[in-house]
Structure formats: C-alpha cells, structure tokens
Design an enzyme around this catalytic site. Sequence first.
Site, PDB file in Angstrom:
ATOM      1  N   LYS A  83       4.302  -3.252  -7.429  1.00 18.46           N
ATOM      2  CA  LYS A  83       3.286  -3.011  -6.406  1.00 18.46           C
ATOM      3  C   LYS A  83       3.032  -1.511  -6.311  1.00 18.46           C
ATOM      4  O   LYS A  83       3.989  -0.725  -6.186  1.00 18.46           O
ATOM      5  CB  LYS A  83       3.862  -3.528  -5.084  1.00 18.46           C
ATOM      6  CG  LYS A  83       2.873  -4.072  -4.107  1.00 18.46           C
ATOM      7  CD  LYS A  83       3.671  -4.612  -2.921  1.00 18.46           C
ATOM      8  CE  LYS A  83       2.830  -5.255  -1.895  1.00 18.46           C
ATOM      9  NZ  LYS A  83       3.617  -5.583  -0.694  1.00 18.46           N
TER      10      LYS A  83
HETATM   11  C1  E4P Z   1       1.906  -7.313   1.805  1.00 15.65           C
HETATM   12  O1  E4P Z   1       2.254  -7.367   0.654  1.00 15.65           O
HETATM   13  C2  E4P Z   1       2.577  -6.530   2.844  1.00 15.65           C
HETATM   14  O2  E4P Z   1       3.955  -6.570   2.606  1.00 15.65           O
HETATM   15  C3  E4P Z   1       2.397  -7.092   4.218  1.00 15.65           C
HETATM   16  O3  E4P Z   1       1.598  -8.234   4.237  1.00 15.65           O
HETATM   17  C4  E4P Z   1       2.113  -6.086   5.293  1.00 15.65           C
HETATM   18  O4  E4P Z   1       1.970  -6.761   6.513  1.00 15.65           O
HETATM   19  P1  E4P Z   1       2.045  -6.051   7.942  1.00 15.65           P
HETATM   20  O5  E4P Z   1       0.705  -5.478   8.233  1.00 15.65           O
HETATM   21  O6  E4P Z   1       2.388  -7.162   8.875  1.00 15.65           O
HETATM   22  O7  E4P Z   1       3.122  -5.012   7.838  1.00 15.65           O
END
Ligand code: E4P
Length: 216
Positions: A83
């Site tokens: 990522k």
């Molecule tokens: C996605 O890959 C992220 O880890 C995640 O969905 C972030 O979510 P949040 O806005 O609840 O931190």
Amino acid sequence: MKIFIDSGNLKEIESLVPLGIIDGITTNPTLLAKEGGDYRALLKQICGIVKGPTSAEVVATDADGMIRQGRELAKIDEHIVVKVPFTREGVRACRTLASEGLRVNVTLIFSPTQALFAAKVGAAYVSPFVGRLDDIATSGMGLVQEIVDIFENYQFSTEILVASVRHPMHIVEAARMGADICTCPAAVIEQAFKHPLTDIGLERFLKDWDKAGFKQ
Ligand code: E4P
C-alpha cells in the site's frame, strides 16, 4: 462484491474469516501500531488466516524509500499487497513496483483524478476513503460513483476498494454502485449481520416448535 476486514487484530480476523464472507484484509500504520509487537510476524499470521490479498502500507515518503519498503513487505508473504499513499512520490513508487509484478494499493484517495492517475500507473487497487469525506460534509459515496464511471469508460483493471467505511449503508451503496471491494471494520460487519426481525422470527419459530412437543 468482495468484503475485506479493515483490521490488524488477530481475534477479529480469526472470528470473521471462518464465516466464508471475507476475501482479504487491509491494514494501515495506525491499525498495526494499535496491535504493537512484530508487525512482520503479525502480517504473516494474517496472510495465513485469510489466504487472500492483505494490504501492508509503506511509511517512507520518498519514492525510493517506498520502493525499498514495498519490496521488503512483499517478501513477507505471497498475499501481501503493497500500500502506498497517493502522493507524487507514491505514484512513482506504484509505477515501479507494479512494473516488477507487485500488486499495489494506492491509498488516501479523495478525488477522482487521484484514482485515475493511480490506475494509469498500474495500481491493482485504489482506496477512496468515504467516511473521512463524509466527516467533512462531502459525499464519500459520490466519489466512488465518479471513479466507477471513469474506470468503466476506459476498462481499467484497477479494482475500486471502498475504504474508511463507517456503517452498513456504505456497504449497501458500494455494492449498488458496483465497487469491487468494500473494506470494513469488524464492528461494521457485525452490525450488518444483525436484524431484529431475524432474531424475533427465530425466537418465535423455536418457541412454536417447542410447544408442539415433537420427539427429536
Ligand atoms: C483503508 O485501507 C484504511 O485502512 C481505512 O479504511 C481507514 O479508515 P478510517 O478512516 O476509519 O481510519
């Protein structure tokens, strides 16, 4: 639509994977920091449980550092998806990592042009953050629809991974729009399981069955 768990917590992952509805996992630095310990060992364990795409995020901010970290993360397990954040450096890193055959999830997507640029450099996934947009009174799902439209126009193979999910309606809307994946916190998946009419209906069936006094 594929369902991923947005978590680095083994207990959550172990309790949901056996249900058969989970296709992968997303983690991020915040989620892994919450768990502590050896993050590489944790990612390896997670991959072993889910046996599906498991996103692990780089923390370098320059392209060379991201590429180095991405290659290292990919060595942990065949299921690791690297990522990278959507920045100029992230786009450069995505291009290189994708050209080496690694799957890249470009994260922190908040606009359709970001998704388009990520798709152009070979991202396997783009992650629009719907909840964080909703938090600032901007439609997160509106962004997903725009990306769906754009990707359909050009037949990109990049999958749309709806992230920052806050409630089951995000899952419903993502599925209606034809998003490829919705990554959900475990609590949201649990919420989506519940319906009071199912509970009441089951209770009534069992009561009626008991009343009849059938021999088992
Ligand atoms: C996605 O890959 C992220 O880890 C995640 O969905 C972030 O979510 P949040 O806005 O609840 O931190």
